[in-house]
Design a protein around this motif. Structure first.
Motif, PDB file in Angstrom:
ATOM      1  N   LEU A 293       0.809  -1.238  -0.127  1.00  0.00           N
ATOM      2  CA  LEU A 293      -0.130   0.069  -0.194  1.00  0.00           C
ATOM      3  C   LEU A 293       0.909   0.910   0.152  1.00  0.00           C
ATOM      4  N   GLY A 294       2.003   1.106   0.493  1.00  0.00           N
ATOM      5  CA  GLY A 294       2.706   2.260   0.167  1.00  0.00           C
ATOM      6  C   GLY A 294       2.442   3.005  -0.707  1.00  0.00           C
ATOM      7  N   PRO A 295       2.874   2.820  -2.191  1.00  0.00           N
ATOM      8  CA  PRO A 295       3.072   3.690  -3.312  1.00  0.00           C
ATOM      9  C   PRO A 295       1.837   4.257  -4.300  1.00  0.00           C
ATOM     10  N   ARG A 296       0.813   3.414  -2.512  1.00  0.00           N
ATOM     11  CA  ARG A 296      -0.779   4.472  -2.692  1.00  0.00           C
ATOM     12  C   ARG A 296      -0.808   5.295  -1.532  1.00  0.00           C
ATOM     13  N   ARG A 297      -0.569   5.710  -1.374  1.00  0.00           N
ATOM     14  CA  ARG A 297      -0.982   6.726   0.170  1.00  0.00           C
ATOM     15  C   ARG A 297      -0.374   8.318  -0.648  1.00  0.00           C
TER      16      ARG A 297
END
Ligand SMILES: CCC/C=C/C(=O)SCCNC(=O)CCNC(=O)[C@H](O)C(C)(C)COP(=O)([O-])OP(=O)([O-])OC[C@H]1O[C@@H](n2cnc3c(N)ncnc32)[C@H](O)[C@@H]1OP(=O)([O-])[O-]
Length: 726
Positions: A193-197
């Motif tokens: 989820l990191g790149p989606r935050r």
């Protein structure tokens, strides 16, 4: 509230629920937070999907809450952070609309799926605010600075297809969006989820960021006309390019609070609700929008293809209403047809960019004729010939014979008596005034004027027509000039008197443009054509051949009169169309107004001839005499019951006369200045100019001051019932 449920497999569904538009009230936000925490705590939930009830995601924060004294801080920001921090993927299913705080919620989600017919945007700037729940920091990180600046500083709603191109949404679907989003959520379970935050992403760099931002600022300022919000929106986005996320958020909050307490936000939010309020028309005899149904308009006709008629035809075609366009002879018809086709081609080009089409080559949708008999089956006719009572009556007499019994007969007039026009027909209850504003396919206002016999169904049908044309219809009573032009007369009159007394057109225009009008009264007269008013004054016997010999040059019926506009017309100075008016232009039809030494010389000679002692007039006097005389007329209109409330006058002025929206309309502005001050100033000016009735304070204004300057919402409760003409 927000309903929590389990969707297919491991997906929790949170459905925002607050009819009619799922506004994010404190209750909704609390329920959203509870739902998120519940999903987080449930180990069997692997993903979350957020959607809205009734096919609408959310229209954002509850606007009424911004004026509530209880509102402290913005609780939305922390909830969006909570969504973003979730260790389980959160997917937004956007149907209908995701606006303001609604779009902020979607930006907090890790993925966004939109229905093809959905619209998104940050309209906060239009209500005097900025996307204050970290949206000014997240959006540029997602779609880059140029696109984010455009969306945030204009407030425009963008369609899902454009959102997909910009990268604002991940997928656009034509099927059931909620089901598609649940399927999508199941697919992304377990993905990092990191790149989606968005708060963790850098703002995409531009090779020339500094130059881009300074150019953008110039553009934003130029379009703002004194409205603060666009520039502060810009500052917030700029902060995103210069500072880490948390600092940018702090800056955003600081700017948001400036706007919230600026006064402009209150004015713009008042204007938002006023526009909705005027749709709910009522009459004292019991008829109202609630109890009256409009008749369907399956086919319409427009008579007269001059400037107004062309715009009206274009509007109808754009609204998908089949139209018959009629002119008096083939030569005028051909000219009108050519002009209408040109307008429609331009509109079609604009619409095709927005993935819509315009069908106007089909004769079943748009027919041109010189034969009145073709109008036998239309549901509504809009007559748009020039302002001549005899001609209008002749046309209405003919229409009354030819049109089918149920057809409504509308007249596009800016001042003429609806009852007199209706008297030429056998169906006065179906006659109604529809005052369009030029250019009619662009301007949002439609003044709807009912006469003595106009039926409630005719009013409801005209209001419905306005909606279909994407206009704001405001229902008003019948008097010379109706509401808009009647209030405009004293305003323009003061402007001319000020020039007689020593000011210059450019000085008067500057003061009113600094106030926020797009153009001042003299530029406006030049644009509209000075000959229009001249013809009307000749018709009223104020000038020209019918003026009784011996009439003093600067007096009519015992009141002050300025012949200056008549003299300009006698010198063939009709404004832009002749290249000369109150200003000079580069050529006939030119648009760049330049001060004209000829005019200054002419004014000097005029003052000498009439022994007028020139004096310096300061900006305050210019502003007050122009605006307070306009407002004063507004109080008379309210007292006479020509309009149902001050909101009607304000909506008319904002949408038809270029009144700066961030000042809420003339009557709202009066309420912010304070009625006692307006009264005192009018008393002062009327003492100095006792022969100008427009400066003599309205009895209704005096009454409101005597009643203790009540808030605008209460004004109409002080209006005596006998005078109500509604
Ligand atoms: C916290 C900081 C960050 C966040 C800031 C924000 O989100 S700021 C907000 C940013 N969002 C906006 O600026 C969006 C503003 N809204 C709109 O642009 C339009 O209403 C629409 C496109 C949502 C629907 O158009 P349509 O022609 O289909 O319908 P319609 O227009 O006739 O409205 C129906 C009814 O809903 C009412 N109402 C609507 N929205 C709100 C609201 N947010 N609130 C309260 N009420 C709202 C409206 O008054 C009307 O009530 P009535 O008269 O029946 O009692």
């Amino acid at each position: 509230m927000a309903q929590y449920a389990r969707g297919a497999a491991a997906v929790a569904v949170i459905r925002l629920h607050n009819p009619p538009v799922n506004a994010l009230s404190l209750t909704v936000l609390q329920a959203l937070e509870d739902g998120l925490k519940r999903a987080d705590a449930d180990p069997s939930v692997k993903a979350v999907m957020i959607c809205g009830e009734n096919g609408k995601f959310s229209a954002g924060a509850d606007i009424r809450g911004f004026s509530s004294p209880k509102r402290h801080g913005v609780p939305l920001g922390p909830i969006i952070s909570l969504i973003e921090r979730s260790e389980k993927p959160v997917v937004a299913a956007i149907e209908g609309i995701a606006l303001g705080g609604g779009l902020e919620v979607a930006l907090g989600c890790h993925y966004r799926i939109a229905h093809v017919k959905a619209h998104m945007g940050f309209p906060e700037v239009t209500i005097g605010l900025l996307p204050g729940a970290e949206g000014t920091q997240r959006l540029p990180r997602l779609i880059g600075v140029p696109a984010a600046l455009d969306i945030i500083t204009t407030g425009r709603h963008i369609p899902a297809t454009e959102a997909l191109k910009l990268g604002l949404v991940d997928e656009v679907v034509e099927e059931n969006t909620v089901e598609a989003a649940i399927r999508f959520a199941n697919k992304v379970i377990g993905q990092p989820l990191g790149p989606r935050r968005l708060s963790l992403k850098p703002v995409p760099k531009l090779p020339n960021m500094e130059a881009f931002l300074s150019e953008a600022l110039v553009k934003v300022k130029k379009q703002a006309h004194g409205c603060l919000a666009p520039e502060l929106c810009f500052q917030a986005v700029k902060a995103a390019t210069e500072q880490p996320f948390a600092d940018g958020v702090r800056k955003e909050r600081e700017l948001f609070n400036i706007l919230l307490t600026s006064g402009q936000a209150q004015a713009l939010q008042y204007a938002f609700f006023a526009e909705r309020e005027v749709q709910k028309w009522t009459t004292p005899n019991g008829a109202s929008w609630k109890s009256t149904s409009p008749q369907p308009i399956r086919k319409a006709a427009v008579i007269g293809l001059g400037t107004m008629g062309r715009g009206i035809v274009t509007s109808l075609v754009k609204a998908n209403i089949p139209v018959v366009a009629l002119e008096q002879n083939v030569e005028y018809l051909n000219m009108g047809r050519k002009a209408v086709m040109l307008l429609l081609e331009r509109e079609a080009m604009k619409m095709e960019q927005g993935a819509q089409t315009l069908d106007f080559h089909n004769p079943a949708r748009l027919q041109f004729t010189v034969d009145f008999d073709v109008l036998h089956d239309v549901d509504l006719v809009i007559e748009a010939v020039f302002e001549n009572m005899a001609l209008k009556k002749e046309i209405f007499h003919k229409l009354s014979r030819i049109c089918k019994p149920g057809a409504f007969l509308c007249t596009n007039t800016s001042a003429l008596n609806i009852d007199e026009i209706a008297s030429a027909t056998s169906r006065p209850h179906q006659v109604i005034g529809t005052h369009f504003f030029s250019p009619a396919h662009v301007m949002r206002l439609l003044e709807i004027i009912y006469g003595h016999h106009t039926s409630p169904t005719a009013i409801a049908t005209a209001v419905q027509l306005a909606k279909a044309l994407k206009k704001v219809g405001v229902v008003v009573g019948n008097c010379f000039g109706f509401v808009g032009n009647r209030m405009m007369f004293p305003y323009v009159q003061q402007a001319v008197f000020l020039v007689e007394e020593g000011s210059r057109p450019e000085a008067v225009d500057q003061v009113l443009e600094d106030f926020g009008f797009k153009i001042g009264p003299f530029r406006m007269s030049d644009l509209a054509g000075l000959d229009v008013g001249w013809r009307s004054r000749k018709g009223q016997g104020l000038t020209g051949a019918s003026l009784p010999p011996g009439t003093p040059a600067r007096q009519r019926h015992g009141h002050r009169y300025s012949p200056l506009p008549d003299l300009l017309c006698e010198n063939s100075r009709f404004g832009q169309k002749t290249g000369k008016g109150w200003y000079q232009y580069e050529k006939a039809g030119g648009r760049t107004a330049k001060p004209d030494p000829w005019l200054h010389n002419f004014l000097a000679q005029y003052r000498d001839t009439h022994h007028i002692k020139t004096r310096f007039i300061d900006q305050e006097e210019i502003l007050e005499r122009c605006l307070f005389s306009l407002i004063n007329e507004g109080f008379d209109i309210l007292a006479e019951g020509i309009a149902a409330g001050p909101e009607h006058l304000d909506v008319i002025y904002i949408n038809g006369y270029g009144w700066p929206k961030h000042r809420g309309g003339p009557m709202f502005y009066a309420s912010t200045i304070g009625l006692p001050r307006i009264l005192a100033k009018l008393q002062k000016y009327s003492e100095a100019h006792p022969d100008v009735p427009g400066l003599q304070p309205s009895a209704f204004l005096k009454k409101l001051v005597a009643m203790g300057n009540p808030p605008l919402k209460e004004w109409m409760s002080y209006q005596s019932r006998q005078s109500n003409k509604l």
